[in-house]
Design an enzyme around this catalytic site. Structure first.
Site, short mmCIF file in Angstrom:
data_model
loop_
_atom_site.label_atom_id
_atom_site.label_comp_id
_atom_site.label_asym_id
_atom_site.label_seq_id
_atom_site.Cartn_x
_atom_site.Cartn_y
_atom_site.Cartn_z
NE ARG A 149 -44.37 19.93 23.87
CZ ARG A 149 -44.64 19.84 25.14
NH1 ARG A 149 -43.66 19.88 26.02
NH2 ARG A 149 -45.86 19.75 25.58
CB THR A 200 -38.87 12.31 21.62
OG1 THR A 200 -39.08 13.44 20.75
CG2 THR A 200 -38.98 11.03 20.83
CG ASP A 216 -51.57 23.31 22.89
OD1 ASP A 216 -51.44 24.42 22.33
OD2 ASP A 216 -50.96 22.30 22.51
CG ASP A 253 -54.58 23.33 20.74
OD1 ASP A 253 -54.16 23.57 19.60
OD2 ASP A 253 -54.52 22.20 21.27
#
Ligand code: URA
Length: 211
Positions: free
Chosen positions: A103, A107, A201, A204
């Site tokens: 992604r 945006t 995340d 991560d």
């Protein structure tokens, strides 16, 4: 679309440790794997089976086995790979396909960068796995691809969902044969597209990278 939030103390316990920022990657991976196995148990409640006759050491009886075509598990690269073992543990005979989606952090639009799926998914049950249902863009794009190839029953297994993502999926996939199974639906998305309170995340934290 149906959503099923798995309400179980073991799920809540493991999820709390996943959320904790002090949990290291090795522990995060192990707990995510355990949590997926619990979610997979719920997600496979409607997996297709057929009757078989067998002989026990005592008598003959009728049981069930998973039907053909085999279910397909599709992890969304990269973070979904951290959920693959937990799914396969419950569905060892499943086939595995891959979709790579990324992604755009500005945006928040999802685009496909890799695709290794069977061309024909007619009559297949598919379990698509991705830890975070955030905006919903990635899962909507992936599920559209699966349905276009003929999948007639798609279950998305996620660790966490945001209400905004659930709403997007309900709108974009209205009437489609889709179920979402999640450990929790959190409060909201923040301005960077992260789930709040969330767990950060997922990629991560699974792979020990920092963005
Ligand atoms: N992806 C993540 O890994 N975490 C979020 O909170 C949202 C999207």
């Amino acid at each position: 679309m149906r959503i099923h939030v798995v309400d179980h103390p073991l799920v809540a316990h493991k999820l709390t440790t996943l959320r904790d920022r002090r949990t290291d990657s090795a522990t995060f991976r192990r707990l995510a794997d355990e949590l997926v196995t619990l979610l997979a148990y719920e997600a496979t409640r409607d997996v297709r089976t057929e009757q078989v006759d067998i002989e026990t050491p005592v008598t003959t009886t009728t049981g069930v086995k998973l039907s053909y075509p085999r279910p397909l598990i599709v992890p969304i690269l990269r973070a979904g790979v951290g959920m693959l073992d937990g799914m396969i543990r419950l569905l060892p005979s499943a086939e595995v396909g891959f979709i790579g989606m990324i992604r755009d952090e500005e945006t928040l639009q999802a685009s496909t960068y890799a695709n290794r799926l069977p061309a024909d998914l007619s009559g297949r049950q598919v379990y698509v796995v991705d830890p975070m249902l955030a905006t919903g863009g990635t899962l909507v794009a992936a599920i559209r691809e699966l349905i276009e190839r003929g999948a007639d029953d798609v279950t998305a297994v996620v660790l966490l969902a945001a209400p905004e993502g659930v709403e997007t999926m309900e709108r974009e996939l209205a009437g489609a044969p889709v179920t979402v199974v999640a450990a929790a639906v959190d409060e909201r998305l923040n301005e960077n597209g992260y789930i709040v309170p969330g767990l950060g995340d997922a990629g991560d934290r699974l792979y020990g990278t920092s963005g």
